[in-house]
Design a protein around this motif. Structure first.
Motif, short mmCIF file in Angstrom:
data_model
loop_
_atom_site.label_atom_id
_atom_site.label_comp_id
_atom_site.label_asym_id
_atom_site.label_seq_id
_atom_site.Cartn_x
_atom_site.Cartn_y
_atom_site.Cartn_z
N ASP A 35 34.04 38.83 43.66
CA ASP A 35 34.98 38.77 44.46
C ASP A 35 36.40 38.15 43.91
N ASN A 39 33.11 33.17 48.26
CA ASN A 39 32.88 33.58 49.63
C ASN A 39 31.84 32.38 50.22
N LEU A 112 35.77 40.27 50.59
CA LEU A 112 35.28 41.67 50.41
C LEU A 112 33.98 41.94 51.34
#
Ligand SMILES: [Zn+2]
Length: 268
Positions: A35, A39, A112
């Motif tokens: 990504d 995250n 994502l």
């Protein structure tokens, strides 16, 4: 930050930010994604989590709303620390992070992985709202496709534009194209929420009659016309409310914690 006096109004003692993040990582298969940002837990507020606020972007207005709501965690689709941005915690970024830490609020981000989740992902929710049936990925060999192909009942571009406007409460910018088929009706749609306008070529390659994303660039107009595919810019914010709100609802049921979705209006 929750004070001791409000624990009586909360259903339990809460969970740690690490526990909550581990659950979300697993549920969203977050470790499978490469990504543009980290995250999971981006800022550790150091408090047990008893109240959660969700929102699209971790802007200052959302942080202020979370403080007013006595939340211990903010869950967002757009967090911080994007690839290539300056690292120092100064200016706007410094103010935001200082507010989080001062109030003991953790920031948890899923980018994502939240676009791609087959049930509560941004694309899945958008497809559901527009009566589109997802049949696969825009890039068919991806393990967790971040863009999708869907089929729909044959309809005119005007009908689809109206459907988008009704579902999202925002009129999309429609770039009309001449379809190569006989009746000019849309049957196959590509979709990828947010700023994925440049995937229009892939949607055309995959035989889509229309492509829906959030944003539009000047070049997108020419791509739509020359590739013979309708383009709908439905709004970056408008197309990405669904996933984080649905993740919040899921966590509310899973952990029996109060979760509030707060929409900071954004026309872009
Ligand atoms: Zn986005």
């Amino acid at each position: 930050m929750s004070t001791q006096s409000d624990t009586s109004s909360t259903p339990n003692d809460g969970i740690s930010a690490q526990q909550l993040t581990a659950y979300c990582d697993d549920y969203l298969s977050a470790h499978d994604f490469k990504d543009y940002c980290p995250n999971g837990l981006q800022v550790d507020g150091g408090q047990p989590i008893r109240r959660i606020v969700t929102g699209v972007t971790a802007c200052e207005a959302l942080i202020d709303a979370a403080i007013a709501d006595n939340a211990d965690a903010i869950l967002v689709h757009h967090g911080y620390f994007w690839k290539g941005e300056p690292a120092p915690l100064t200016g706007m970024k410094g103010t935001r992070i200082r507010k989080l830490l001062t109030h003991g609020i953790s920031l948890i981000t899923y980018h994502l992985p939240l676009d791609a989740h087959p049930k509560i992902g941004n694309n899945a929710i958008l497809a559901e709202l527009l009566d589109l049936e997802i049949t696969g990925g825009l890039y068919p060999h991806e393990l967790h496709p971040v863009g999708n192909i869907a089929t729909c009942a044959p309809q005119t571009a005007e009908a689809l534009a109206t459907k988008i406007a009704t579902a999202l409460g925002r009129t999309p910018l429609h770039i009309a194209a001449e379809l190569p088929n006989d009746d000019g009706l849309i049957r196959r749609v590509g979709l990828c929420t947010g700023g994925a306008q440049d995937m229009i070529e892939q949607a055309a390659e995959m035989g889509c009659d229309a492509y829906i994303s959030g944003e539009i660039s000047e070049r997108t107009t020419h791509s739509a016309r020359e590739l013979g595919i309708h383009y709908f810019a439905a709004g970056h914010h408008a197309t990405e409310r669904g996933g984080i709100e649905a993740l919040g609802e899921h966590l509310k049921a899973e952990f029996n914690l109060p979760v509030t979705f707060i929409d900071i209006d954004n026309p872009a």
